[in-house]
Design a protein around this motif. Structure first.
Motif, PDB file in Angstrom:
ATOM      1  N   CYS A   9       0.914  -1.057   0.089  1.00  0.00           N
ATOM      2  CA  CYS A   9      -0.189  -0.279   0.027  1.00  0.00           C
ATOM      3  C   CYS A   9       0.819   1.411   0.171  1.00  0.00           C
ATOM      4  O   CYS A   9       2.353   1.260   0.723  1.00  0.00           O
ATOM      5  CB  CYS A   9      -1.165  -0.197   1.142  1.00  0.00           C
ATOM      6  N   SER A  10       0.262   2.209  -0.555  1.00  0.00           N
ATOM      7  CA  SER A  10       0.889   3.923  -0.729  1.00  0.00           C
ATOM      8  C   SER A  10       0.543   4.376   0.599  1.00  0.00           C
ATOM      9  O   SER A  10       0.378   5.922   0.197  1.00  0.00           O
ATOM     10  CB  SER A  10       1.050   3.671  -1.785  1.00  0.00           C
ATOM     11  N   GLY A  11      -0.274   4.097   1.646  1.00  0.00           N
ATOM     12  CA  GLY A  11      -0.708   4.889   3.124  1.00  0.00           C
ATOM     13  C   GLY A  11       0.788   5.673   3.160  1.00  0.00           C
ATOM     14  O   GLY A  11       2.110   5.065   3.964  1.00  0.00           O
ATOM     15  N   ASP A  64      -1.017  -4.268   2.721  1.00  0.00           N
ATOM     16  CA  ASP A  64      -1.564  -4.070   3.220  1.00  0.00           C
ATOM     17  C   ASP A  64      -0.914  -3.058   4.512  1.00  0.00           C
ATOM     18  O   ASP A  64      -0.895  -3.582   5.251  1.00  0.00           O
ATOM     19  CB  ASP A  64      -2.959  -3.744   2.639  1.00  0.00           C
ATOM     20  N   GLY A  65      -1.536  -1.445   4.955  1.00  0.00           N
ATOM     21  CA  GLY A  65      -1.723  -0.925   5.907  1.00  0.00           C
ATOM     22  C   GLY A  65      -2.778  -1.045   7.208  1.00  0.00           C
ATOM     23  O   GLY A  65      -2.572  -1.136   7.938  1.00  0.00           O
ATOM     24  N   CYS A  66      -3.507  -1.283   6.391  1.00  0.00           N
ATOM     25  CA  CYS A  66      -4.753  -1.380   7.187  1.00  0.00           C
ATOM     26  C   CYS A  66      -5.951  -1.743   6.757  1.00  0.00           C
ATOM     27  O   CYS A  66      -6.255  -2.446   5.194  1.00  0.00           O
ATOM     28  CB  CYS A  66      -5.644   0.213   7.619  1.00  0.00           C
ATOM     29  N   THR A  68      -8.212  -1.340   4.817  1.00  0.00           N
ATOM     30  CA  THR A  68      -9.347  -0.566   3.496  1.00  0.00           C
ATOM     31  C   THR A  68      -8.646  -0.982   2.397  1.00  0.00           C
ATOM     32  O   THR A  68      -9.466  -0.733   1.119  1.00  0.00           O
ATOM     33  CB  THR A  68      -8.808   0.559   3.802  1.00  0.00           C
ATOM     34  N   LEU A  69      -6.917  -2.628   2.840  1.00  0.00           N
ATOM     35  CA  LEU A  69      -7.273  -2.524   1.333  1.00  0.00           C
ATOM     36  C   LEU A  69      -6.462  -2.474   0.381  1.00  0.00           C
ATOM     37  O   LEU A  69      -6.841  -3.337  -1.037  1.00  0.00           O
ATOM     38  CB  LEU A  69      -7.888  -4.464   1.746  1.00  0.00           C
ATOM     39  N   CYS A  70      -6.195  -1.569  -0.024  1.00  0.00           N
ATOM     40  CA  CYS A  70      -6.149  -0.216  -1.235  1.00  0.00           C
ATOM     41  C   CYS A  70      -5.269  -2.092  -2.106  1.00  0.00           C
ATOM     42  O   CYS A  70      -5.274  -1.095  -3.321  1.00  0.00           O
ATOM     43  CB  CYS A  70      -5.045   0.538  -1.110  1.00  0.00           C
TER      44      CYS A  70
HETATM   45  S1  SF4 Z   1      -4.193   0.033   2.431  1.00  0.00           S
HETATM   46 FE1  SF4 Z   1      -4.341   2.008   3.898  1.00  0.00          FE
HETATM   47  S2  SF4 Z   1      -2.184   2.702   4.553  1.00  0.00           S
HETATM   48 FE2  SF4 Z   1      -3.004   1.683   2.945  1.00  0.00          FE
HETATM   49  S3  SF4 Z   1      -2.965   2.894   1.139  1.00  0.00           S
HETATM   50 FE3  SF4 Z   1      -4.957   1.995   1.944  1.00  0.00          FE
HETATM   51  S4  SF4 Z   1      -5.750   3.830   3.453  1.00  0.00           S
HETATM   52 FE4  SF4 Z   1      -3.990   3.807   2.978  1.00  0.00          FE
END
Ligand code: SF4
Length: 132
Positions: A9-11, A64-66, A68-70
């Motif tokens: 992810c790019s958070g 991913d970070g969170c 939201t699973l971008c």
């Molecule tokens: S997965 Fe979460 S931390 Fe990662 S880009 Fe998406 S919103 Fe941001």
């Protein structure tokens, strides 16, 4: 043998994105660039022909970070095959009271979580790679 793709992810607002990216990079380094490669998530979502070629039908591990699973959602929407999806937030939860750092810097404890997370991701890359 095609390389397993890894997309992170790019958070940039919290430690979760940083931990996701650092762990993904370390995992690819551990496993070796002959078996795995990082793919730029921003490129995946552009929908350009070149990015579709790199994604469609290819095996991915997403980090991913969170919740939201971008990365996982973007890769799947672009036709990639998500073999495993990880979330840094889940990894941090394993370490009660951990202070892994902030959006721009991991603490010593954060790097320790990163090392363990990277090993877990690397093992999965190897497993997916050997499925071929
Ligand atoms: S997965 Fe979460 S931390 Fe990662 S880009 Fe998406 S919103 Fe941001």
């Amino acid at each position: 043998m095609s390389k397993v793709k890894v997309a992170a992810c790019s958070g940039i607002g919290k430690v979760f994105g940083l931990l996701a990216r650092e762990s993904a990079l370390e995992a690819v380094k551990l496993i070796g660039v002959d078996k795995a490669e990082m793919v730029c998530l921003a490129h995946v979502v552009t929908g350009e022909e070149e990015s579709i070629d790199k994604t469609k039908g290819k095996k991915f591990i997403t980090v991913d970070g969170c919740p939201t699973l971008c990365a996982a959602k973007s890769v799947a929407a672009s036709g990639g095959v998500v073999c495993e999806q990880y979330r840094a937030v889940d990894e941090i939860r394993k370490y009660r009271g951990a202070k892994p750092g902030n959006a721009s810097e991991l603490t010593q404890g954060g790097w320790e979580i990163c090392d363990a997370f990277a090993k877990e991701i690397a093992d999965k890359i190897l497993e997916v790679s050997e499925e071929e």
